[in-house]
Scaffold this motif. Structure first.
Motif, PDB file in Angstrom:
ATOM      1  N   MET A 100     -13.849 -54.362  14.218  1.00 49.14           N
ATOM      2  CA  MET A 100     -14.962 -55.309  14.205  1.00 49.14           C
ATOM      3  C   MET A 100     -14.708 -56.473  13.264  1.00 49.14           C
ATOM      4  N   ASN A 101     -14.093 -56.187  12.106  1.00 48.71           N
ATOM      5  CA  ASN A 101     -13.970 -57.232  11.089  1.00 48.71           C
ATOM      6  C   ASN A 101     -12.635 -57.971  11.125  1.00 48.71           C
ATOM      7  N   ASN A 102     -11.858 -57.789  12.211  1.00 44.73           N
ATOM      8  CA  ASN A 102     -10.620 -58.546  12.390  1.00 44.73           C
ATOM      9  C   ASN A 102      -9.655 -58.338  11.218  1.00 44.73           C
ATOM     10  N   ASN A 103      -9.608 -57.099  10.709  1.00 40.54           N
ATOM     11  CA  ASN A 103      -8.691 -56.746   9.629  1.00 40.54           C
ATOM     12  C   ASN A 103      -8.928 -57.530   8.341  1.00 40.54           C
ATOM     13  N   ILE A 104     -10.164 -57.952   8.127  1.00 41.82           N
ATOM     14  CA  ILE A 104     -10.510 -58.592   6.866  1.00 41.82           C
ATOM     15  C   ILE A 104     -10.419 -57.545   5.754  1.00 41.82           C
ATOM     16  N   LYS A 105      -9.668 -57.854   4.718  1.00 43.46           N
ATOM     17  CA  LYS A 105      -9.532 -56.920   3.605  1.00 43.46           C
ATOM     18  C   LYS A 105     -10.315 -57.346   2.375  1.00 43.46           C
ATOM     19  N   CYS A 106     -10.605 -58.667   2.287  1.00 43.33           N
ATOM     20  CA  CYS A 106     -11.287 -59.154   1.092  1.00 43.33           C
ATOM     21  C   CYS A 106     -12.124 -60.378   1.415  1.00 43.33           C
ATOM     22  N   VAL A 107     -13.375 -60.381   0.995  1.00 42.13           N
ATOM     23  CA  VAL A 107     -14.234 -61.559   1.139  1.00 42.13           C
ATOM     24  C   VAL A 107     -14.563 -62.100  -0.249  1.00 42.13           C
ATOM     25  N   GLY A 108     -14.658 -63.420  -0.328  1.00 41.23           N
ATOM     26  CA  GLY A 108     -15.076 -64.065  -1.556  1.00 41.23           C
ATOM     27  C   GLY A 108     -16.498 -64.567  -1.407  1.00 41.23           C
ATOM     28  N   VAL A 109     -17.356 -64.243  -2.341  1.00 42.98           N
ATOM     29  CA  VAL A 109     -18.763 -64.650  -2.285  1.00 42.98           C
ATOM     30  C   VAL A 109     -18.987 -65.778  -3.291  1.00 42.98           C
ATOM     31  N   VAL A 110     -19.603 -66.854  -2.826  1.00 40.25           N
ATOM     32  CA  VAL A 110     -19.925 -67.990  -3.687  1.00 40.25           C
ATOM     33  C   VAL A 110     -21.422 -68.271  -3.598  1.00 40.25           C
ATOM     34  N   ALA A 111     -21.957 -68.921  -4.628  1.00 38.70           N
ATOM     35  CA  ALA A 111     -23.391 -69.233  -4.674  1.00 38.70           C
ATOM     36  C   ALA A 111     -23.561 -70.709  -5.039  1.00 38.70           C
ATOM     37  N   PRO A 112     -23.265 -71.609  -4.110  1.00 38.50           N
ATOM     38  CA  PRO A 112     -23.290 -73.041  -4.428  1.00 38.50           C
ATOM     39  C   PRO A 112     -24.670 -73.689  -4.397  1.00 38.50           C
ATOM     40  N   SER A 113     -25.699 -72.917  -4.096  1.00 35.82           N
ATOM     41  CA  SER A 113     -27.034 -73.497  -4.019  1.00 35.82           C
ATOM     42  C   SER A 113     -28.032 -72.623  -4.782  1.00 35.82           C
ATOM     43  N   PHE A 114     -28.830 -71.816  -4.092  1.00 35.65           N
ATOM     44  CA  PHE A 114     -29.887 -71.026  -4.727  1.00 35.65           C
ATOM     45  C   PHE A 114     -29.302 -69.831  -5.484  1.00 35.65           C
ATOM     46  N   PHE A 115     -29.975 -69.443  -6.563  1.00 30.42           N
ATOM     47  CA  PHE A 115     -29.572 -68.246  -7.305  1.00 30.42           C
ATOM     48  C   PHE A 115     -29.987 -66.991  -6.535  1.00 30.42           C
ATOM     49  N   ILE A 116     -29.402 -65.864  -6.900  1.00 32.81           N
ATOM     50  CA  ILE A 116     -29.756 -64.602  -6.250  1.00 32.81           C
ATOM     51  C   ILE A 116     -31.166 -64.199  -6.672  1.00 32.81           C
ATOM     52  N   GLU A 117     -32.075 -64.206  -5.741  1.00 37.89           N
ATOM     53  CA  GLU A 117     -33.453 -63.803  -5.989  1.00 37.89           C
ATOM     54  C   GLU A 117     -33.755 -62.465  -5.322  1.00 37.89           C
ATOM     55  N   LYS A 118     -33.226 -62.290  -4.113  1.00 37.35           N
ATOM     56  CA  LYS A 118     -33.478 -61.069  -3.364  1.00 37.35           C
ATOM     57  C   LYS A 118     -32.346 -60.070  -3.618  1.00 37.35           C
ATOM     58  N   TYR A 119     -32.459 -59.366  -4.744  1.00 42.72           N
ATOM     59  CA  TYR A 119     -31.379 -58.456  -5.110  1.00 42.72           C
ATOM     60  C   TYR A 119     -31.291 -57.235  -4.195  1.00 42.72           C
ATOM     61  N   ASP A 120     -32.382 -56.875  -3.544  1.00 40.96           N
ATOM     62  CA  ASP A 120     -32.306 -55.787  -2.566  1.00 40.96           C
ATOM     63  C   ASP A 120     -31.370 -56.175  -1.427  1.00 40.96           C
ATOM     64  N   ASN A 121     -31.501 -57.404  -0.939  1.00 41.30           N
ATOM     65  CA  ASN A 121     -30.619 -57.886   0.122  1.00 41.30           C
ATOM     66  C   ASN A 121     -29.175 -57.993  -0.369  1.00 41.30           C
ATOM     67  N   TYR A 122     -29.028 -58.501  -1.569  1.00 44.87           N
ATOM     68  CA  TYR A 122     -27.697 -58.660  -2.162  1.00 44.87           C
ATOM     69  C   TYR A 122     -26.990 -57.307  -2.268  1.00 44.87           C
ATOM     70  N   ASN A 123     -27.696 -56.320  -2.761  1.00 43.40           N
ATOM     71  CA  ASN A 123     -27.109 -54.989  -2.913  1.00 43.40           C
ATOM     72  C   ASN A 123     -26.815 -54.349  -1.558  1.00 43.40           C
ATOM     73  N   GLU A 124     -27.679 -54.609  -0.590  1.00 46.40           N
ATOM     74  CA  GLU A 124     -27.454 -54.092   0.762  1.00 46.40           C
ATOM     75  C   GLU A 124     -26.177 -54.674   1.353  1.00 46.40           C
ATOM     76  N   ALA A 125     -25.940 -55.968   1.119  1.00 48.95           N
ATOM     77  CA  ALA A 125     -24.719 -56.607   1.609  1.00 48.95           C
ATOM     78  C   ALA A 125     -23.481 -56.017   0.943  1.00 48.95           C
ATOM     79  N   MET A 126     -23.563 -55.784  -0.368  1.00 46.47           N
ATOM     80  CA  MET A 126     -22.430 -55.179  -1.067  1.00 46.47           C
ATOM     81  C   MET A 126     -22.144 -53.776  -0.514  1.00 46.47           C
ATOM     82  N   LYS A 127     -23.212 -53.054  -0.201  1.00 42.40           N
ATOM     83  CA  LYS A 127     -23.063 -51.725   0.401  1.00 42.40           C
ATOM     84  C   LYS A 127     -22.380 -51.821   1.765  1.00 42.40           C
ATOM     85  N   TYR A 128     -22.763 -52.819   2.558  1.00 43.87           N
ATOM     86  CA  TYR A 128     -22.163 -53.001   3.887  1.00 43.87           C
ATOM     87  C   TYR A 128     -20.651 -53.205   3.766  1.00 43.87           C
ATOM     88  N   PHE A 129     -20.229 -54.085   2.884  1.00 43.76           N
ATOM     89  CA  PHE A 129     -18.796 -54.371   2.766  1.00 43.76           C
ATOM     90  C   PHE A 129     -18.032 -53.156   2.234  1.00 43.76           C
TER      91      PHE A 129
END
Length: 294
Positions: A1-30
């Motif tokens: 599904m992920n086309n052999n992606i081994k590493c993603v880089g996360v950047v925050a060039p605009s809004f700060f992390i406010e929804k930490y539940d969503n943020y943690n869920e994304a980290m769990k997904y990866f």
């Protein structure tokens, strides 16, 4: 599904992390996908309504392109500060490192600039908070599935067969677009793609129709419509008229009025934007609109 992606880089060039539940869920997904995550230095910081100075946020993006371990760059969220980083991005460095960057909303500024300046792959669709980190649902699964499909195949994968037809016709061009505010901000600058035949995709959120009209009029006056071979309007989320509620045109009539004199087809209510459906499209992908076959 992920086309052999081994590493993603996360950047925050605009809004700060406010929804930490969503943020943690994304980290769990990866983690479940066995994909390593590299965080930009400003991602978990806060400075007013963003994460750092413009130079610091731009440096995070530059470093992700320079980092040989990172395969894919994903924005954390939208916001209202992405425009500030454009002049500090190292476009020569970015061009030398052919990686994909993705996001939507305010991040449209960065996607447009990188594609215009380097030709590097830029995907409009989902991000960490509004996509990978959303609550479990069929729509989330479909958004993510379509993201990986688009990333892997680098082909148009959005189903526009259910869109409403505002104007009949045939048009073919390359996909360019995203958040209408960003398009309007950059259209007359060197940070906007110069492709001669484009299918313009745009969406809006929390904008009154009279404001949308002004932005579309600015695109018309810029000469952009002479390069448009088709228009696809995404979700117009919470775009309710307040100031001129009793005398403004219907939004569909407004779009047709702004595009009067041009013969490109127009579709509306496509599955992308600030809504549950955030189907991906890649800048530069070939798109054909044929309302007779839709």
């Amino acid at each position: 599904m992920n086309n052999n992606i081994k590493c993603v880089g996360v950047v925050a060039p605009s809004f700060f992390i406010e929804k930490y539940d969503n943020y943690n869920e994304a980290m769990k997904y990866f983690k479940e996908q066995n994909i390593k995550v590299v965080l930009g230095k400003t991602v978990e910081k806060r400075l007013d309504n963003t994460t750092g100075t413009a130079k610091q946020r731009a440096a995070d993006i530059n470093e992700m392109y320079a980092n040989p371990e990172v395969d894919l760059i994903i924005a954390s969220d939208g916001g209202c500060r992405a425009l500030e980083v454009l002049e500090y991005l190292d476009y020569n460095l970015i061009k030398q490192n052919q990686k994909t960057i993705c996001g939507f909303s305010d991040i449209t500024h960065i996607l447009l600039a990188i594609f215009a300046k380097t030709g590097n792959k830029a995907i409009h669709g989902i991000d960490i908070i509004n996509g990978f980190g959303e609550r479990e649902s069929f729509v989330k699964e479909e958004n993510i599935r379509k993201f990986w499909e688009n990333y892997s195949n680098n082909k148009w994968c959005m189903d526009i067969s259910k869109c409403k037809v505002l104007k009949e016709g045939y048009g073919q061009g390359v996909a360019i677009g995203g958040w209408i505010n960003a398009i309007s901000n950059l259209v007359n600058t060197d940070y906007f793609p110069k492709d001669k035949k484009i299918v313009l995709l745009w969406e809006a959120v929390d904008e009154e129709p009279n404001r949308i009209n002004m932005m579309l009029q600015s695109l018309r006056l810029s000469g952009l419509f002479s390069r448009v071979s088709g228009m696809i309007v995404g979700k117009l989320t919470n775009c309710i008229e307040k100031e001129y509620y009793d005398c403004v045109q219907d939004i569909k009539e407004m779009i047709l009025s702004v595009c009067e004199g041009y013969d490109f087809p127009i579709l509306i209510d496509a599955p992308f934007g600030h809504s549950e459906e955030k189907i991906t499209f890649t800048y530069g992908n070939d798109v054909t609109i044929n309302t007779e076959e839709k």
